[in-house]
Design an enzyme around this catalytic site. Structure first.
Site, PDB file in Angstrom:
ATOM      1  N   TYR A  82      43.846  23.795  42.378  1.00 47.10           N
ATOM      2  CA  TYR A  82      42.854  24.614  42.595  1.00 47.10           C
ATOM      3  C   TYR A  82      42.832  25.139  44.135  1.00 47.10           C
ATOM      4  CZ  TYR A  82      40.419  22.414  38.544  1.00 47.10           C
ATOM      5  OH  TYR A  82      40.054  21.978  37.423  1.00 47.10           O
ATOM      6  N   PHE A 237      34.149  23.355  29.820  1.00 46.90           N
ATOM      7  CA  PHE A 237      33.463  24.261  28.933  1.00 46.90           C
ATOM      8  C   PHE A 237      32.227  23.705  28.343  1.00 46.90           C
ATOM      9  CE2 PHE A 237      37.493  27.341  28.736  1.00 46.90           C
ATOM     10  CZ  PHE A 237      37.358  27.743  29.811  1.00 46.90           C
ATOM     11  N   PRO A 238      31.561  23.019  28.940  1.00 46.33           N
ATOM     12  CA  PRO A 238      30.575  22.209  28.239  1.00 46.33           C
ATOM     13  C   PRO A 238      29.172  23.149  28.146  1.00 46.33           C
ATOM     14  CG  PRO A 238      30.203  21.822  30.640  1.00 46.33           C
ATOM     15  CD  PRO A 238      31.371  22.417  30.396  1.00 46.33           C
ATOM     16  N   LEU A 239      29.046  24.316  28.425  1.00 44.20           N
ATOM     17  CA  LEU A 239      28.245  25.319  27.794  1.00 44.20           C
ATOM     18  C   LEU A 239      29.099  26.616  27.167  1.00 44.20           C
ATOM     19  CD1 LEU A 239      26.014  25.359  31.135  1.00 44.20           C
ATOM     20  CD2 LEU A 239      25.572  24.456  28.560  1.00 44.20           C
ATOM     21  N   GLY A 240      30.205  26.321  26.653  1.00 40.56           N
ATOM     22  CA  GLY A 240      31.020  27.361  26.126  1.00 40.56           C
ATOM     23  C   GLY A 240      31.657  28.163  27.302  1.00 40.56           C
ATOM     24  N   PRO A 244      35.684  36.533  27.063  1.00 39.07           N
ATOM     25  CA  PRO A 244      35.683  36.962  25.727  1.00 39.07           C
ATOM     26  C   PRO A 244      36.293  36.426  24.644  1.00 39.07           C
ATOM     27  CG  PRO A 244      36.436  38.699  27.316  1.00 39.07           C
ATOM     28  CD  PRO A 244      36.496  37.170  27.992  1.00 39.07           C
TER      29      PRO A 244
END
Length: 325
Positions: A82, A237-240, A244
């Protein structure tokens, strides 16, 4: 910086458990108390990847981490790749031993400047060892409490090709060596299939990081396996995802309706659902914005009643995947 570590692991506690309800600094634990690598942590932690956005304002990055600790966060997820060490260096600057924060890092990739994405895979055993050494240096630690092996043959993101296709047994062997040498405390795995997780179990797995959310629940059986085995489930990605082709939790009508009912945002409701869904779930939402950080922490206080949970559970799982070049 705190270096407490162990390669024991146990499942998180239920949202209503009031034991260990404050951190070492006396702050209430957002989301309640959970367990990771043998120690008690707040169920809402912090994913540090987005701190790279503050590269030109290091003081703001340090202040954000200090604010996270003040809000009760004592589990920070990071990686040397990171910002090519920048994020780790900020963590080392911001955290104090008395904060008693567990810092979790990962290996399996390395920085790559000038490419289509800012990193490339580093899956070979000698690269994993080098990745641990890089993390130790940039974090300023003698021992990393938990290191996740980030695989690259399933899930969103880069795909392994050529000499980057490596068996998980060989990867676990070098991580076990590093644990025996005292350079890491516990081993986690990321982007793994159920078969790979079962292969990894004898090595002692403290957590699993796979892409998982209300709208992407293909790994439900593996989550339950982790619960049975006392392994923390730490979804990314806990909220998607905004990429795209990947679904977003906040686009779901049922989530928007539930958010209205509980007086929260759709994002907070999506995070709250994860905490209610299984007691071994720990969250690491990331941000570079103090107000967004506060909102994420406040999601841990949201109570979803049985009717609301049933409506959210009825949201269908949606397929979606991205493969970076």
């Amino acid at each position: 910086m705190a270096t407490t570590s162990s390669h024991a692991s146990s499942a998180g506690r239920t949202p209503g458990d009031r034991s260990d309800d404050v951190t070492a600094t006396g702050a209430p634990r957002p989301g309640g108390a959970g367990s990771l690598a043998g120690r008690t942590v707040s169920r809402i932690g912090f994913g540090a990847m987005q701190l790279e956005r503050l590269r030109d304002d290091r003081a703001a990055a340090v202040a954000l981490l200090r604010r996270a600790v003040a809000l009760g966060i004592d589990h920070i997820d990071t990686a040397h790749f990171y910002g090519h060490g920048f994020v780790n260096e900020v963590i080392a600057e911001a955290l104090r031993p008395e904060d008693d924060v567990i810092v979790v890092s990962k290996v399996g990739a390395e920085p790559a400047h000038g490419g289509p994405v800012p990193l490339r895979l580093a899956q070979r055993p000698k690269q994993l060892r080098a990745g641990v050494e890089d993390n130790l240096k940039s974090l300023g630690l003698d021992r990393i409490p938990l290191v996740n092996l980030r695989r690259a043959d399933i899930g969103p993101g880069l795909r392994a090709e050529g000499d980057q296709i490596v068996g998980i047994e060989d990867q676990l062997a070098v991580l076990t060596e590093l644990r025996d040498e005292g350079k890491i405390g516990a081993i986690g795995v990321s982007n793994v299939s159920p078969e790979q997780l079962r292969t990894a179990l004898p090595a002692g797995v403290a957590c699993v990081q796979n892409s998982y959310s209300l709208v992407s629940r293909g790994d439900e059986d593996m989550l339950r396996l982790c619960l049975d085995e006392g392994i923390a489930w730490v979804p990314y990605f806990p909220l998607g995802s905004a990429f795209p082709g990947m679904p977003k939790v906040t686009d779901e009508a049922a989530v928007v309706a539930a958010a209205r009912t509980v007086g929260a945002t759709a994002a907070q409701t999506g995070l709250a659902w994860l905490l209610h869904h299984a007691p071994n779930v720990l969250l690491i939402p990331g941000t570079a914005d103090p107000e967004h950080l506060r909102a994420n922490v406040e999601a841990g206080a949201i109570v979803l009643d049985e009717e609301t949970l049933a409506a959210l559970d009825a949201v269908p799982t949606r397929s979606g995947d991205i493969r970076l070049p």
